[in-house]
Motif scaffolding. Structure first.
Motif, PDB file in Angstrom:
ATOM      1  N   ASP A 245       2.415   1.671  -3.377  1.00  0.00           N
ATOM      2  CA  ASP A 245       1.412   2.106  -4.356  1.00  0.00           C
ATOM      3  C   ASP A 245       1.062   3.578  -4.215  1.00  0.00           C
ATOM      4  O   ASP A 245       0.690   4.222  -5.204  1.00  0.00           O
ATOM      5  N   THR A 246       1.141   4.109  -3.000  1.00  0.00           N
ATOM      6  CA  THR A 246       0.773   5.509  -2.783  1.00  0.00           C
ATOM      7  C   THR A 246       1.972   6.447  -2.829  1.00  0.00           C
ATOM      8  O   THR A 246       1.822   7.644  -2.600  1.00  0.00           O
TER       9      THR A 246
ATOM     10  N   PHE B 240      -8.598   0.939   2.450  1.00  0.00           N
ATOM     11  CA  PHE B 240      -7.559  -0.095   2.606  1.00  0.00           C
ATOM     12  C   PHE B 240      -7.678  -0.779   3.959  1.00  0.00           C
ATOM     13  O   PHE B 240      -7.574  -2.001   4.066  1.00  0.00           O
TER      14      PHE B 240
ATOM     15  N   TYR C 276       0.841  -1.205   0.000  1.00  0.00           N
ATOM     16  CA  TYR C 276       0.000   0.000   0.000  1.00  0.00           C
ATOM     17  C   TYR C 276       0.876   1.255   0.000  1.00  0.00           C
ATOM     18  O   TYR C 276       0.625   2.196  -0.769  1.00  0.00           O
TER      19      TYR C 276
ATOM     20  N   ALA D 232      -6.943   5.331   2.190  1.00  0.00           N
ATOM     21  CA  ALA D 232      -6.373   4.652   3.360  1.00  0.00           C
ATOM     22  C   ALA D 232      -7.480   4.027   4.199  1.00  0.00           C
ATOM     23  O   ALA D 232      -7.341   2.896   4.688  1.00  0.00           O
TER      24      ALA D 232
ATOM     25  N   PRO E 287      -6.160  -7.075   0.474  1.00  0.00           N
ATOM     26  CA  PRO E 287      -5.254  -6.199  -0.288  1.00  0.00           C
ATOM     27  C   PRO E 287      -4.080  -6.987  -0.862  1.00  0.00           C
ATOM     28  O   PRO E 287      -3.677  -8.027  -0.320  1.00  0.00           O
TER      29      PRO E 287
END
Length: 177
Positions: free
Chosen positions: A64-65, A120, A61, A117, A171
């Motif tokens: 990816d961000t 997620f 995550y 977020a 995820p």
């Protein structure tokens, strides 16, 4: 870096918490292996892998961000236990603590109006409900069967027989595993 926020910083801390949980579960599994309790050992080895997977999902995550990923060190796990019940009790306490940590992360995401977020973390919130329930049930069985360890092994063989397929709603994790 883009994506560096209070949430990203706290998620990096949670990655360390997940790796610490992984190590603690390995220590529990090793204890049960040395006690020749294969069902308990297998259960905790699976739990250890699950915690590692959670950490890898969090790493992915952040990647990816575009946020910075740190890999903080962790303290050594506890490796000695008074009896067969104590590792399960420790595990339940750990799962309750992780639930509080995940809820705090969700609160930070909401405070920052970081809807990605928050989305997620929704999977982790549900996962923690399941984890606490599983450990609560196992602790109840372990306490009731403290002097009849074979009953604990039978319970795990019946109720938690082994690997389940991956959760399609989970995820993605770093490393593509």
């Amino acid at each position: 870096m883009p994506g560096d926020t209070v949430f990203a910083s706290e998620l990096n801390e949670q990655i360390a918490n997940e790796f610490a949980a992984h190590q603690q579960y390995v220590a529990c599994a090793v204890y049960y292996e040395t006690e020749t309790l294969p069902q308990l050992a297998a259960f905790f080895f699976r739990q250890a892998l699950e915690e590692r997977t959670h950490a890898m999902m969090m790493i992915q995550y952040l990647l990816d961000t575009g946020a910075e990923v740190t890999t903080p060190g962790i303290a050594a796990p506890r490796t000695t236990f008074a009896d067969v019940v104590e590792p399960v009790s420790i595990a339940l306490g750990q799962e309750r603590e992780v639930s509080e940590q995940i809820n705090a992360l969700a609160s930070t995401a909401r405070d920052e109006r970081d809807f990605a977020a928050e989305q997620f973390l929704a999977w982790f919130v549900s996962e923690q409900i399941e984890e606490v329930a599983t450990m609560s049930d196992l602790l109840a069985v372990a306490e009731r069967s403290r002097d009849r360890v074979a009953e604990i092994e039978d319970y795990l063989a019946r109720e938690h027989p082994g690997e389940q397929g991956p959760d399609p709603a989970a995820p993605r994790q770093a490393g593509g595993q």
